[in-house]
Design a protein around this motif. Structure first.
Motif, PDB file in Angstrom:
ATOM      1  N   GLY A 115     -47.352  60.313  57.096  1.00  0.00           N
ATOM      2  CA  GLY A 115     -47.389  58.862  57.041  1.00  0.00           C
ATOM      3  C   GLY A 115     -46.595  58.338  55.868  1.00  0.00           C
ATOM      4  N   GLN A 116     -46.980  57.160  55.405  1.00  0.00           N
ATOM      5  CA  GLN A 116     -46.243  56.501  54.335  1.00  0.00           C
ATOM      6  C   GLN A 116     -46.197  57.350  53.066  1.00  0.00           C
ATOM      7  OE1 GLN A 116     -47.963  52.965  52.427  1.00  0.00           O
ATOM      8  NE2 GLN A 116     -46.071  51.866  52.893  1.00  0.00           N
ATOM      9  N   GLU A 117     -47.319  57.983  52.729  1.00  0.00           N
ATOM     10  CA  GLU A 117     -47.336  58.802  51.517  1.00  0.00           C
ATOM     11  C   GLU A 117     -46.433  60.023  51.653  1.00  0.00           C
ATOM     12  OE1 GLU A 117     -48.582  58.108  48.482  1.00  0.00           O
ATOM     13  OE2 GLU A 117     -48.838  56.164  49.443  1.00  0.00           O
ATOM     14  N   GLY A 118     -46.364  60.588  52.861  1.00  0.00           N
ATOM     15  CA  GLY A 118     -45.470  61.717  53.081  1.00  0.00           C
ATOM     16  C   GLY A 118     -44.015  61.326  52.912  1.00  0.00           C
ATOM     17  N   VAL A 119     -43.661  60.161  53.453  1.00  0.00           N
ATOM     18  CA  VAL A 119     -42.294  59.650  53.305  1.00  0.00           C
ATOM     19  C   VAL A 119     -41.976  59.403  51.835  1.00  0.00           C
ATOM     20  CG1 VAL A 119     -40.739  57.746  53.845  1.00  0.00           C
ATOM     21  CG2 VAL A 119     -42.282  58.631  55.601  1.00  0.00           C
ATOM     22  N   ARG A 120     -42.910  58.757  51.163  1.00  0.00           N
ATOM     23  CA  ARG A 120     -42.704  58.467  49.739  1.00  0.00           C
ATOM     24  C   ARG A 120     -42.558  59.762  48.939  1.00  0.00           C
ATOM     25  NH1 ARG A 120     -46.191  54.062  46.233  1.00  0.00           N
ATOM     26  NH2 ARG A 120     -44.886  54.135  44.362  1.00  0.00           N
ATOM     27  N   GLY A 121     -43.361  60.759  49.294  1.00  0.00           N
ATOM     28  CA  GLY A 121     -43.274  62.041  48.609  1.00  0.00           C
ATOM     29  C   GLY A 121     -41.914  62.696  48.795  1.00  0.00           C
ATOM     30  N   ASP A 122     -41.358  62.608  50.018  1.00  0.00           N
ATOM     31  CA  ASP A 122     -40.032  63.175  50.268  1.00  0.00           C
ATOM     32  C   ASP A 122     -38.969  62.487  49.415  1.00  0.00           C
ATOM     33  OD1 ASP A 122     -40.907  65.037  52.059  1.00  0.00           O
ATOM     34  OD2 ASP A 122     -40.060  64.076  53.841  1.00  0.00           O
ATOM     35  N   LEU A 123     -39.025  61.147  49.349  1.00  0.00           N
ATOM     36  CA  LEU A 123     -38.038  60.408  48.550  1.00  0.00           C
ATOM     37  C   LEU A 123     -38.166  60.736  47.065  1.00  0.00           C
ATOM     38  CD1 LEU A 123     -37.878  56.846  50.151  1.00  0.00           C
ATOM     39  CD2 LEU A 123     -35.970  58.417  49.813  1.00  0.00           C
TER      40      LEU A 123
END
Length: 209
Positions: free
Chosen positions: A43-51
């Protein structure tokens, strides 16, 4: 459906022009969205973690990744109080579906020279180089190109670059604009299922502000 796809693309384009602020978690999808289109594990946290991981691996400063969608920076406000309330509710709904990263520089006097993807470097503070290394880091984290990257002259002394990626129900739009003494790179990531549900009326409201 073609109409739905076009509407979603227009909404993403509108979002890409906004200033993003900290938002809430990524649990806003309705029960009808399946794990195949919006996996609960990413989710959003996973995307943020990748960035954040891609930026850290490139040696970039922390704090450039933000979650949420805001109308901040838009030129106008809705004409009526009712429209204002509708826009606020729409932004609240879209906030769990957006993550962004950006970097900006002014004062350099030569056009950006892209870093080699296989050997990214941050020798320069140029935002285009920073974008290149971030994208290279995202590719290592299973983000796949969704369209060929494009680059074209913006002015006699500037360029405009675009690239698109996808991962597990999210779409990433990377952009870079440069002029002779100014350069800015942005990455906007949006959840496909969330933005595909924006109606024509909601899109018109976003376009008008």
């Amino acid at each position: 459906m073609r109409t739905t796809a076009i509407r979603a693309a227009r909404t993403v384009a509108a979002a890409a022009g906004a200033v993003l602020v900290t938002g809430c978690g990524g649990d806003g999808a309705p029960a009808t969205v399946t794990a195949a289109t919006a996996p609960a594990s990413f989710g959003q946290e996973g995307v943020r973690g990748d960035l954040e991981a891609a930026g850290a691996a490139a040696g970039l400063p922390e704090g450039r990744t933000e979650a949420g969608y805001s109308r901040s920076g838009r030129a106008a406000s809705p004409a009526t109080t009712a429209e204002e309330r509708k826009l606020a509710a729409l932004i609240t709904r879209l906030s769990p579906c957006v993550v962004s990263w950006s970097t900006e520089d002014s004062g350099f006097s030569t056009p950006a020279t892209p870093a080699t993807p296989a050997t990214p470097t941050t020798d320069s503070a140029d935002p285009r180089r920073q974008l290149d290394v971030v994208l290279a880091g995202l590719e290592k984290r299973a983000w796949k190109k969704s369209a060929p990257s494009t680059e074209a002259p913006l002015t006699e002394n500037g360029t405009y670059f675009m690239a698109g990626y996808k991962k597990q129900g999210w779409t990433l739009h990377a952009r870079h604009s440069s002029l002779r003494t100014w350069s800015r790179s942005t990455v906007m990531v949006t959840e496909d299922a969330c933005f595909s549900r924006v109606t024509e009326e909601e899109q018109a409201l976003l376009d008008a502000t």
